[in-house]
Design a protein around this motif. Structure first.
Motif, PDB file in Angstrom:
ATOM      1  N   MET A  76      17.838 -31.207  35.058  1.00  0.00           N
ATOM      2  CA  MET A  76      17.670 -30.651  36.387  1.00  0.00           C
ATOM      3  C   MET A  76      16.458 -31.311  37.024  1.00  0.00           C
ATOM      4  O   MET A  76      15.401 -31.406  36.407  1.00  0.00           O
ATOM      5  N   VAL A 116       9.660 -36.834  31.628  1.00  0.00           N
ATOM      6  CA  VAL A 116       9.752 -35.497  32.218  1.00  0.00           C
ATOM      7  C   VAL A 116       9.172 -35.485  33.632  1.00  0.00           C
ATOM      8  O   VAL A 116       9.754 -34.914  34.549  1.00  0.00           O
ATOM      9  N   ASP A 169      12.056 -33.883  35.716  1.00  0.00           N
ATOM     10  CA  ASP A 169      13.408 -33.831  35.164  1.00  0.00           C
ATOM     11  C   ASP A 169      13.342 -32.998  33.888  1.00  0.00           C
ATOM     12  O   ASP A 169      12.868 -33.458  32.846  1.00  0.00           O
ATOM     13  N   VAL A 170      13.790 -31.744  33.987  1.00  0.00           N
ATOM     14  CA  VAL A 170      13.703 -30.795  32.877  1.00  0.00           C
ATOM     15  C   VAL A 170      15.040 -30.075  32.699  1.00  0.00           C
ATOM     16  O   VAL A 170      15.905 -30.127  33.564  1.00  0.00           O
ATOM     17  N   ALA A 171      15.168 -29.382  31.590  1.00  0.00           N
ATOM     18  CA  ALA A 171      16.433 -28.707  31.271  1.00  0.00           C
ATOM     19  C   ALA A 171      16.608 -27.380  31.987  1.00  0.00           C
ATOM     20  O   ALA A 171      17.731 -26.916  32.163  1.00  0.00           O
ATOM     21  N   SER A 172      15.499 -26.748  32.407  1.00  0.00           N
ATOM     22  CA  SER A 172      15.636 -25.408  32.978  1.00  0.00           C
ATOM     23  C   SER A 172      14.427 -25.034  33.831  1.00  0.00           C
ATOM     24  O   SER A 172      13.372 -25.670  33.757  1.00  0.00           O
ATOM     25  N   ASN A 173      14.606 -23.972  34.605  1.00  0.00           N
ATOM     26  CA  ASN A 173      13.495 -23.400  35.376  1.00  0.00           C
ATOM     27  C   ASN A 173      12.363 -22.989  34.441  1.00  0.00           C
ATOM     28  O   ASN A 173      11.183 -23.193  34.740  1.00  0.00           O
ATOM     29  N   GLU A 192      11.566 -24.191  31.506  1.00  0.00           N
ATOM     30  CA  GLU A 192      10.841 -25.354  30.983  1.00  0.00           C
ATOM     31  C   GLU A 192       9.836 -25.856  32.023  1.00  0.00           C
ATOM     32  O   GLU A 192       8.685 -26.143  31.691  1.00  0.00           O
TER      33      GLU A 192
END
Length: 91
Positions: free
Chosen positions: A1, A36, A54-58, A60
């Motif tokens: 994301m 990231v 660029d991360v996997a979730s809110n 994170e």
């Protein structure tokens, strides 16, 4: 994301944050090397930046930002990003 993040830093007058600034730079470089913290731009004339993460979730992203050494002195605005259908890479 992908997330567009604006960080505005306000250091209280007279507070020595030399060590925090050095730690912040080291952490930013580490996150950039890890892929990231994808982009980091200074906003001219301000102690501010525009960044793309660029991360996997809110969660994170929240964990990364709240662990930054200068976080207690930041005002942060976050905008989630999506691919634009007219972007060259989307063709």
């Amino acid at each position: 994301m992908l997330f567009h993040v604006r960080m505005d830093v306000t250091i209280p007058p007279g507070l020595d944050v030399t060590d925090r600034v050095a730690a912040e730079k080291a952490r930013a470089l580490e996150l950039q090397r890890a892929g990231v913290w994808v982009h980091l731009w200074r906003i001219v004339g301000r102690y501010s930046n525009f960044s793309v993460f660029d991360v996997a979730s809110n969660d994170e992203l929240h964990g990364i930002l709240s662990a930054l050494p200068l976080y207690p002195f930041m005002r942060i605005e976050i905008t989630p990003l999506a691919t634009h259908p007219s972007e060259l890479a989307a063709q």
